[in-house]
Motif scaffolding. Structure first.
Motif, mmCIF file in Angstrom:
data_model
loop_
_atom_site.group_PDB
_atom_site.id
_atom_site.type_symbol
_atom_site.label_atom_id
_atom_site.label_comp_id
_atom_site.label_asym_id
_atom_site.label_seq_id
_atom_site.Cartn_x
_atom_site.Cartn_y
_atom_site.Cartn_z
ATOM 1 N N UNK A 48 -88.924 23.089 -14.188
ATOM 2 C CA UNK A 48 -88.209 22.087 -14.974
ATOM 3 C C UNK A 48 -88.800 22.132 -16.380
ATOM 4 N N UNK A 49 -88.120 21.580 -17.362
ATOM 5 C CA UNK A 49 -88.710 21.560 -18.704
ATOM 6 C C UNK A 49 -90.079 20.836 -18.686
ATOM 7 N N UNK A 50 -91.127 21.582 -18.959
ATOM 8 C CA UNK A 50 -92.470 21.012 -19.049
ATOM 9 C C UNK A 50 -93.209 20.840 -17.732
ATOM 10 N N UNK A 51 -92.538 21.134 -16.593
ATOM 11 C CA UNK A 51 -93.146 20.891 -15.287
ATOM 12 C C UNK A 51 -92.726 21.957 -14.283
ATOM 13 N N UNK A 52 -93.541 22.066 -13.246
ATOM 14 C CA UNK A 52 -93.125 22.757 -12.033
ATOM 15 C C UNK A 52 -93.060 21.682 -10.969
ATOM 16 N N UNK A 53 -91.859 21.470 -10.425
ATOM 17 C CA UNK A 53 -91.653 20.427 -9.423
ATOM 18 C C UNK A 53 -92.021 20.953 -8.043
ATOM 19 N N UNK A 54 -92.855 20.196 -7.321
ATOM 20 C CA UNK A 54 -93.232 20.513 -5.944
ATOM 21 C C UNK A 54 -92.362 19.705 -5.013
ATOM 22 N N UNK A 55 -91.665 20.385 -4.134
ATOM 23 C CA UNK A 55 -90.841 19.695 -3.160
ATOM 24 C C UNK A 55 -91.055 20.255 -1.767
ATOM 25 N N UNK A 56 -90.771 19.456 -0.799
ATOM 26 C CA UNK A 56 -90.852 19.851 0.608
ATOM 27 C C UNK A 56 -92.172 20.567 0.937
#
Length: 157
Positions: A73-81
Motif C-alpha cells: 500500500x502507499x507507505x506500508x506493507x499490509x499484513x493480513x491473514x
C-alpha cells in the motif's frame, strides 16, 4: 524443520490453506463481532488473494503450519491473514513470518508494516506490541457505531 515457501501460481494446496486459516481463527468465533472475514473465504477467493498479494506458507513435516498475506500500500506493507496452526503456536513461527514481511517491505521500499486486529482480541494486541507494533487508529466495520478493530503499525529501521 519448518520451511517457508512463497505461495505462487503452482501452489496446489488451497484446500489445506483454507483449513489452516479457519482453524487458526476459530478461537475468535463468538468472541468478535462482526465475525471474521475468514468465514467468507472460498478456495477460489483464496487462490485469487494469493495471486493478487504476496503470500507465504510455513510447511512443517509436509504439513501447512502457518501463512501470511502481504499487500503493498502507499507507505506500508499490509499484513493480513497471519495464521498459525493451533498445534504450532508458541514456536516462533509468527515471528519468522513477520521477519519475511519486513524483508518484503524493505525490498518494496516501504518503510512500515500495517495490520488490523479486532478490538476484542487483547492478546493479539499484546503480541503485536511485543513484536514492535504500535496502535495507530481505531476503526468501525460498516453498520457498527462502536469500535470493532484497531490498526497497528511498525516502523522499520
Amino acid at each position: 524443520m519448518t520451511d517457508i515457501i512463497r505461495i505462487g501460481e503452482d501452489f496446489g494446496r488451497f484446500d489445506e490453506l483454507l483449513a489452516l486459516i479457519l482453524s487458526s481463527f476459530a478461537y475468535m468465533d463468538g468472541v468478535i463481532d462482526p465475525p471474521s472475514s475468514a468465514h467468507r473465504l472460498t478456495l477460489a477467493s483464496l487462490a485469487e488473494k494469493a495471486k493478487d498479494e504476496i503470500a507465504f506458507a510455513a510447511v512443517e513435516d509436509g504439513k501447512l503450519a502457518g501463512c501470511v498475506f502481504l499487500k503493498p500500500e502507499p507507505g506500508f506493507l499490509y499484513l493480513g491473514k497471519l495464521a498459525i496452526a493451533p498445534e504450532c503456536q508458541g514456536k516462533g513461527l509468527g515471528r519468522r513470518l513477520l521477519a519475511i514481511a519486513e524483508d518484503v517491505a524493505r525490498k518494496e521500499g516501504l518503510p512500515s508494516l500495517r495490520l488490523e486486529t479486532r478490538i476484542e482480541l487483547a492478546g493479539n494486541h499484546a503480541t503485536f506490541a511485543r513484536w514492535g507494533f504500535s496502535r495507530t487508529a481505531e476503526n468501525s466495520h460498516p453498520g457498527f457505531e462502536r469500535v470493532t478493530s484497531i490498526e497497528m503499525q511498525k516502523r522499520l529501521a
